[in-house]
Motif scaffolding. Structure first.
Motif, PDB file in Angstrom:
ATOM      1  N   GLU A   1      -4.045   7.278   7.950  1.00 53.81           N
ATOM      2  CA  GLU A   1      -3.242   6.083   8.206  1.00 53.81           C
ATOM      3  C   GLU A   1      -4.169   4.932   8.572  1.00 53.81           C
ATOM      4  O   GLU A   1      -5.017   5.057   9.449  1.00 53.81           O
ATOM      5  CB  GLU A   1      -2.262   6.327   9.365  1.00 53.81           C
ATOM      6  CG  GLU A   1      -1.092   7.203   9.010  1.00 53.81           C
ATOM      7  CD  GLU A   1      -0.067   7.257  10.131  1.00 53.81           C
ATOM      8  OE1 GLU A   1      -0.019   6.302  10.935  1.00 53.81           O
ATOM      9  OE2 GLU A   1       0.670   8.262  10.199  1.00 53.81           O
ATOM     10  N   THR A   2      -3.992   3.818   7.882  1.00 55.17           N
ATOM     11  CA  THR A   2      -4.814   2.655   8.159  1.00 55.17           C
ATOM     12  C   THR A   2      -4.071   1.408   7.697  1.00 55.17           C
ATOM     13  O   THR A   2      -2.906   1.478   7.303  1.00 55.17           O
ATOM     14  CB  THR A   2      -6.200   2.791   7.490  1.00 55.17           C
ATOM     15  OG1 THR A   2      -7.048   1.720   7.937  1.00 55.17           O
ATOM     16  CG2 THR A   2      -6.100   2.777   5.975  1.00 55.17           C
ATOM     17  N   SER A   3      -4.741   0.276   7.735  1.00 57.89           N
ATOM     18  CA  SER A   3      -4.111  -0.977   7.331  1.00 57.89           C
ATOM     19  C   SER A   3      -4.492  -1.329   5.904  1.00 57.89           C
ATOM     20  O   SER A   3      -5.488  -0.835   5.361  1.00 57.89           O
ATOM     21  CB  SER A   3      -4.549  -2.108   8.264  1.00 57.89           C
ATOM     22  OG  SER A   3      -5.932  -2.370   8.097  1.00 57.89           O
ATOM     23  N   CYS A   4      -3.714  -2.214   5.308  1.00 60.55           N
ATOM     24  CA  CYS A   4      -4.013  -2.652   3.948  1.00 60.55           C
ATOM     25  C   CYS A   4      -5.348  -3.394   3.904  1.00 60.55           C
ATOM     26  O   CYS A   4      -6.127  -3.227   2.964  1.00 60.55           O
ATOM     27  CB  CYS A   4      -2.891  -3.565   3.439  1.00 60.55           C
ATOM     28  SG  CYS A   4      -3.002  -3.936   1.672  1.00 60.55           S
ATOM     29  N   THR A   5      -5.623  -4.196   4.914  1.00 59.67           N
ATOM     30  CA  THR A   5      -6.861  -4.968   4.908  1.00 59.67           C
ATOM     31  C   THR A   5      -8.091  -4.071   4.991  1.00 59.67           C
ATOM     32  O   THR A   5      -9.078  -4.289   4.285  1.00 59.67           O
ATOM     33  CB  THR A   5      -6.870  -5.982   6.068  1.00 59.67           C
ATOM     34  OG1 THR A   5      -6.617  -5.299   7.300  1.00 59.67           O
ATOM     35  CG2 THR A   5      -5.793  -7.042   5.865  1.00 59.67           C
ATOM     36  N   THR A   6      -8.039  -3.048   5.851  1.00 56.81           N
ATOM     37  CA  THR A   6      -9.157  -2.107   5.934  1.00 56.81           C
ATOM     38  C   THR A   6      -9.329  -1.366   4.616  1.00 56.81           C
ATOM     39  O   THR A   6     -10.459  -1.158   4.139  1.00 56.81           O
ATOM     40  CB  THR A   6      -8.932  -1.105   7.087  1.00 56.81           C
ATOM     41  OG1 THR A   6      -8.918  -1.815   8.329  1.00 56.81           O
ATOM     42  CG2 THR A   6     -10.025  -0.053   7.129  1.00 56.81           C
ATOM     43  N   THR A   7      -8.226  -0.983   4.011  1.00 56.64           N
ATOM     44  CA  THR A   7      -8.277  -0.276   2.729  1.00 56.64           C
ATOM     45  C   THR A   7      -8.882  -1.148   1.640  1.00 56.64           C
ATOM     46  O   THR A   7      -9.695  -0.668   0.838  1.00 56.64           O
ATOM     47  CB  THR A   7      -6.862   0.167   2.310  1.00 56.64           C
ATOM     48  OG1 THR A   7      -6.337   1.045   3.309  1.00 56.64           O
ATOM     49  CG2 THR A   7      -6.889   0.890   0.980  1.00 56.64           C
ATOM     50  N   LEU A   8      -8.510  -2.416   1.608  1.00 60.06           N
ATOM     51  CA  LEU A   8      -9.037  -3.313   0.575  1.00 60.06           C
ATOM     52  C   LEU A   8     -10.540  -3.504   0.734  1.00 60.06           C
ATOM     53  O   LEU A   8     -11.289  -3.461  -0.252  1.00 60.06           O
ATOM     54  CB  LEU A   8      -8.313  -4.658   0.640  1.00 60.06           C
ATOM     55  CG  LEU A   8      -8.705  -5.684  -0.428  1.00 60.06           C
ATOM     56  CD1 LEU A   8      -8.585  -5.101  -1.833  1.00 60.06           C
ATOM     57  CD2 LEU A   8      -7.854  -6.948  -0.287  1.00 60.06           C
ATOM     58  N   ARG A   9     -10.993  -3.696   1.955  1.00 64.54           N
ATOM     59  CA  ARG A   9     -12.440  -3.836   2.173  1.00 64.54           C
ATOM     60  C   ARG A   9     -13.159  -2.542   1.780  1.00 64.54           C
ATOM     61  O   ARG A   9     -14.243  -2.580   1.172  1.00 64.54           O
ATOM     62  CB  ARG A   9     -12.716  -4.164   3.644  1.00 64.54           C
ATOM     63  CG  ARG A   9     -12.280  -5.558   4.074  1.00 64.54           C
ATOM     64  CD  ARG A   9     -12.612  -5.787   5.546  1.00 64.54           C
ATOM     65  NE  ARG A   9     -12.164  -7.068   6.052  1.00 64.54           N
ATOM     66  CZ  ARG A   9     -12.827  -8.213   5.939  1.00 64.54           C
ATOM     67  NH1 ARG A   9     -14.008  -8.213   5.317  1.00 64.54           N
ATOM     68  NH2 ARG A   9     -12.363  -9.333   6.451  1.00 64.54           N
ATOM     69  N   LEU A  10     -12.565  -1.410   2.126  1.00 65.43           N
ATOM     70  CA  LEU A  10     -13.176  -0.121   1.810  1.00 65.43           C
ATOM     71  C   LEU A  10     -13.250   0.088   0.302  1.00 65.43           C
ATOM     72  O   LEU A  10     -14.258   0.606  -0.215  1.00 65.43           O
ATOM     73  CB  LEU A  10     -12.365   1.002   2.460  1.00 65.43           C
ATOM     74  CG  LEU A  10     -13.006   2.394   2.494  1.00 65.43           C
ATOM     75  CD1 LEU A  10     -14.195   2.403   3.454  1.00 65.43           C
ATOM     76  CD2 LEU A  10     -11.985   3.445   2.922  1.00 65.43           C
ATOM     77  N   ALA A  11     -12.208  -0.322  -0.409  1.00 61.63           N
ATOM     78  CA  ALA A  11     -12.194  -0.181  -1.868  1.00 61.63           C
ATOM     79  C   ALA A  11     -13.270  -1.041  -2.513  1.00 61.63           C
ATOM     80  O   ALA A  11     -13.925  -0.618  -3.478  1.00 61.63           O
ATOM     81  CB  ALA A  11     -10.816  -0.551  -2.410  1.00 61.63           C
ATOM     82  N   MET A  12     -13.469  -2.253  -2.008  1.00 60.24           N
ATOM     83  CA  MET A  12     -14.513  -3.129  -2.549  1.00 60.24           C
ATOM     84  C   MET A  12     -15.892  -2.517  -2.315  1.00 60.24           C
ATOM     85  O   MET A  12     -16.759  -2.533  -3.194  1.00 60.24           O
ATOM     86  CB  MET A  12     -14.428  -4.513  -1.894  1.00 60.24           C
ATOM     87  CG  MET A  12     -13.143  -5.281  -2.199  1.00 60.24           C
ATOM     88  SD  MET A  12     -12.943  -5.718  -3.961  1.00 60.24           S
ATOM     89  CE  MET A  12     -14.168  -7.014  -4.138  1.00 60.24           C
TER      90      MET A  12
END
Length: 248
Positions: free
Chosen positions: A119-130
């Protein structure tokens, strides 16, 4: 110079200034039309009016597009979906003024690498994906001739205060709002496993790779703490979205 000549000069300068303003307006308008047109010849990853694509090449415009996506939850989720990231939406979590998750979801897969569900936030996920797409995968292929099949972590959300090297608690941790995630290593497509605890300080290709991706995380996260920071981070990268800008 006579008064009449002086007036003419003032009128001439005013007319010239007005002409420049009109010219700049027309150029700006034409540029906006060119950028906003559905068939604009400018590639989307060079166009500041287009949305971010995780898998597009990085350009000077990418940072602006990323900032816009981070500030718009619907755009953030759409960007992840378009990139094939598995981030299932969940209701926001509200515990109190210090703890909770805005833009909450269950992350289980990035553009290529799998992730143990977290479970995490969308913003953390987006940075992680980049970071995964533009740093981790290319570095692994260059170093080992094998991509990363799994990104290993020890969690994102944790309602707690920051820990200090002296064992005292400080202000609230970024984990309390899922604005960070701790990554402990990777598993390559050929089956090899690399961990920060075992490989970070051992001279060799594995250590070089881990140092490279740790440094590369600083392009996508505002705060990156590695085993070089202190003993509390001996086994992981602390990757944090908001912050003052610190990379070690």
């Amino acid at each position: 110079m006579t008064k009449r000549t002086g007036r003419r000069r003032i009128l001439y300068l005013a007319a010239s200034f007005f002409s420049i303003i009109v010219f700049l307006f027309l150029v700006g308008s034409a540029g906006y039309v060119l950028l906003s047109h559905p068939k604009s010849p400018l590639p989307d990853h060079w166009n500041p009016l287009r949305d971010l694509s995780v898998t597009a090449p990085v350009t000077p415009v990418t940072s602006y597009q990323l900032t816009r996506a981070l500030g718009d939850e619907a755009l953030c989720r759409g960007t992840l979906s378009d990139a094939g990231v598995t981030f299932n939406a969940m209701e926001d979590l509200t515990i109190d003024q210090n703890c909770g998750i805005v833009g909450r979801g269950l992350l289980s897969g990035l553009t290529i690498a799998e992730v143990d569900p977290v479970e995490t936030s969308c913003t953390t996920t987006l940075r992680l994906a980049m970071w995964e797409h533009h740093v981790v995968q290319p570095a692994a292929r260059d170093a080992f001739g094998s991509g990363v099949a799994k990104l290993r972590h020890i969690g994102s959300y944790n309602c707690r205060r920051m820990r200090t090297a002296q064992g005292r608690n400080s202000g609230w941790s970024s984990h309390a709002t899922a604005d960070s995630i701790d990554v402990i290593g990777v598993e390559l497509e050929d089956g090899r496993k690399l961990s920060l605890l075992q490989d970070w300080a051992t001279p060799g290709q594995e250590a070089e790779f881990l140092h490279q991706i740790g440094q590369g995380a600083c392009d996508w996260f505002r705060v990156v703490l590695s085993p070089d920071f202190n003993h509390l981070h001996a086994d992981h990268f602390h990757l944090q979205g908001p912050g003052w800008g610190y990379c070690r």
